[in-house]
Motif scaffolding. Structure first.
Motif, PDB file in Angstrom:
ATOM      1  N   ASN A 213       0.834  -1.194   0.000  1.00  0.00           N
ATOM      2  CA  ASN A 213       0.000   0.000   0.000  1.00  0.00           C
ATOM      3  C   ASN A 213       0.876   1.254   0.000  1.00  0.00           C
ATOM      4  O   ASN A 213       1.826   1.345   0.780  1.00  0.00           O
ATOM      5  N   GLN A 214       0.521   2.190  -0.855  1.00  0.00           N
ATOM      6  CA  GLN A 214       1.220   3.474  -0.924  1.00  0.00           C
ATOM      7  C   GLN A 214       0.186   4.583  -0.853  1.00  0.00           C
ATOM      8  O   GLN A 214      -0.751   4.627  -1.646  1.00  0.00           O
ATOM      9  N   ALA A 215       0.341   5.463   0.121  1.00  0.00           N
ATOM     10  CA  ALA A 215      -0.539   6.630   0.232  1.00  0.00           C
ATOM     11  C   ALA A 215       0.278   7.889  -0.042  1.00  0.00           C
ATOM     12  O   ALA A 215       1.512   7.865  -0.017  1.00  0.00           O
ATOM     13  N   GLY A 216      -0.429   8.975  -0.311  1.00  0.00           N
ATOM     14  CA  GLY A 216       0.297  10.219  -0.542  1.00  0.00           C
ATOM     15  C   GLY A 216      -0.600  11.342  -1.018  1.00  0.00           C
ATOM     16  O   GLY A 216      -1.807  11.188  -1.212  1.00  0.00           O
ATOM     17  N   ILE A 226       5.159   5.915   3.867  1.00  0.00           N
ATOM     18  CA  ILE A 226       5.930   4.692   3.750  1.00  0.00           C
ATOM     19  C   ILE A 226       5.158   3.717   2.859  1.00  0.00           C
ATOM     20  O   ILE A 226       3.949   3.864   2.652  1.00  0.00           O
ATOM     21  N   VAL A 227       5.830   2.741   2.311  1.00  0.00           N
ATOM     22  CA  VAL A 227       5.162   1.634   1.620  1.00  0.00           C
ATOM     23  C   VAL A 227       4.884   0.567   2.664  1.00  0.00           C
ATOM     24  O   VAL A 227       5.799   0.100   3.355  1.00  0.00           O
ATOM     25  N   GLU A 228       3.619   0.198   2.806  1.00  0.00           N
ATOM     26  CA  GLU A 228       3.215  -0.789   3.808  1.00  0.00           C
ATOM     27  C   GLU A 228       2.934  -2.133   3.139  1.00  0.00           C
ATOM     28  O   GLU A 228       2.344  -2.183   2.051  1.00  0.00           O
ATOM     29  N   VAL A 251       2.757   2.204  11.516  1.00  0.00           N
ATOM     30  CA  VAL A 251       3.151   0.849  11.126  1.00  0.00           C
ATOM     31  C   VAL A 251       4.565   0.891  10.550  1.00  0.00           C
ATOM     32  O   VAL A 251       5.094   1.963  10.227  1.00  0.00           O
ATOM     33  N   LEU A 252       5.165  -0.279  10.412  1.00  0.00           N
ATOM     34  CA  LEU A 252       6.521  -0.357   9.881  1.00  0.00           C
ATOM     35  C   LEU A 252       6.503  -0.390   8.364  1.00  0.00           C
ATOM     36  O   LEU A 252       5.558  -0.898   7.750  1.00  0.00           O
ATOM     37  N   ALA A 253       7.558   0.175   7.782  1.00  0.00           N
ATOM     38  CA  ALA A 253       7.688   0.144   6.327  1.00  0.00           C
ATOM     39  C   ALA A 253       7.965  -1.276   5.862  1.00  0.00           C
ATOM     40  O   ALA A 253       8.565  -2.087   6.573  1.00  0.00           O
ATOM     41  N   ALA A 254       7.501  -1.593   4.654  1.00  0.00           N
ATOM     42  CA  ALA A 254       7.715  -2.917   4.074  1.00  0.00           C
ATOM     43  C   ALA A 254       9.200  -3.161   3.835  1.00  0.00           C
ATOM     44  O   ALA A 254       9.958  -2.233   3.521  1.00  0.00           O
ATOM     45  N   CYS A 283      -3.151   3.880  -2.816  1.00  0.00           N
ATOM     46  CA  CYS A 283      -3.234   2.885  -3.883  1.00  0.00           C
ATOM     47  C   CYS A 283      -2.712   1.555  -3.362  1.00  0.00           C
ATOM     48  O   CYS A 283      -1.688   1.509  -2.680  1.00  0.00           O
ATOM     49  N   ASP A 284      -3.429   0.493  -3.689  1.00  0.00           N
ATOM     50  CA  ASP A 284      -3.031  -0.855  -3.294  1.00  0.00           C
ATOM     51  C   ASP A 284      -2.475  -1.571  -4.519  1.00  0.00           C
ATOM     52  O   ASP A 284      -3.152  -1.649  -5.556  1.00  0.00           O
TER      53      ASP A 284
END
Length: 346
Positions: A213-216, A226-228, A251-254, A283-284
């Motif tokens: 998952n990437q938000a922004g 971060i990318v989750e 949450v932690l980054a991937a 976006c997933d």
């Protein structure tokens, strides 16, 4: 910042919107929050920020709150001695599903000249409908998961191999979604999906797929989360998504390579800019054989995906100062005047 959170709506995701709105109270500690609730019959209510809780809505007690009118310049309380505007700097559209993600509220805000954080009309129309999302991504050179489209009155046949996943075209939060492992299960899964929508998307169910998952958003520059890598289950059903929408802890980054992170962020930017300016989206993505595929766009993600950002509130403040503005159009009636002059009626 005085932030009006608009939530609720006439939607299957009405309750999830309430959960997201209440979560904002825990997340936005420096801002002054004003809560504007949209009931299922589409009336506006000013909710006391100090008293907001889930029971207020399930019990119907929200109807005791002051009812609002939406008109030019904002939301107003109408009284015996006239109207009083609700004072806020910017509105945050936090209505999940119909009314919020389909563009209705965005259109009203724009029409009445209210500054707001949300996808605009065109972005809403393209991201609310999963089929149109496929078309958008294809036009931008972003690859998506393979799919077939079925309407309620179509013959119930698909050409792709099982297992598949059935999704209503215009719903989120895993409502009406089913995994179909063989042909004997197809009819039932379609019946479930067609209870919620007249159209469905059929996609291959990819066992053990890597999902990110990437938000922004875009303020005075790119602000990417971060990318989750979300928790892995077969898929998140409605109840798990419901709980997911109340998240407020980081949450932690991937654990991925810089090259893969860059690929995901490049795809996100292609989707976002310029259509989604003025909004925070998530976006997933799936990664299959090293290739990044768009799974879905979340135009109004649960709890605004606050848990993916280092300082969500500061970012929201910057976004509120960098919202797109509709072009002013001067109407001076020159054309009508010229016709009148030509007819000798000036």
């Amino acid at each position: 910042m005085k932030l009006a959170i608009v939530f609720g709506g006439s939607s299957y995701e009405h309750e999830i919107s309430i959960v997201s709105a209440i979560t904002m109270k825990k997340v936005l500690k420096k801002s002054e929050l004003i809560y504007i609730f949209v009931s299922s019959d589409r009336k506006f209510y000013l909710i006391d920020t100090e008293k907001i809780n889930a029971k207020l809505f399930s019990s119907g007690d929200y109807k005791k709150a002051k009812q609002l009118t939406l008109k030019s310049g904002g939301f107003f309380m109408d009284g015996m001695f006239g109207s009083k505007a609700v004072d806020f700097d910017v509105a945050l559209n936090l209505i999940h599903g119909r009314d919020g993600e389909d563009g209705k509220i965005a259109s009203l805000m724009e029409f009445y000249g209210i500054p707001f954080i949300s996808p605009r009309l065109e972005a809403s129309a393209l991201s609310y409908n999963k089929l149109y999302t496929k078309f958008l991504a294809e036009s931008l050179g972003v690859k998506t998961v393979a799919y077939e489209y079925l309407s309620k009155n179509d013959e119930r046949k698909i050409s792709m191999d099982f297992p598949v996943i059935i999704k209503p075209v215009r719903l989120g939060s895993s409502i009406g979604v089913s995994i179909v492992r063989d042909a004997s299960e197809l009819d039932y899964a379609l019946d479930v999906a067609f209870e919620f929508d007249s159209d469905v998307i059929v996609e291959p169910f990819i066992e053990g797929v890597k999902e990110y998952n990437q938000a922004g958003t875009y303020t005075d520059g790119w602000e990417l989360s971060i990318v989750e890598e979300p928790q892995k289950e077969v898929f998140l059903d409605f109840e798990k998504k419901y709980m997911d929408f109340s998240r407020d802890s980081k949450v932690l980054a991937a654990d991925i390579t810089d090259a893969m992170k860059a690929k995901i962020q490049e795809s996100f930017k292609k989707i976002y800019d310029p259509l989604f300016k003025g909004s925070i989206i998530r976006c997933d993505f799936f990664v299959v054989n090293g290739e990044v595929l768009l799974n879905e766009i979340n135009p109004i993600p649960g709890s605004m995906a606050n848990y993916l950002f280092e300082d969500f509130e500061a970012m929201l403040q910057r976004l509120s100062s960098n919202l797109p503005k509709e072009q002013d159009i001067a109407v001076n009636y020159d054309y009508i005047h010229s016709i009148q002059s030509a007819k000798g009626k000036a």
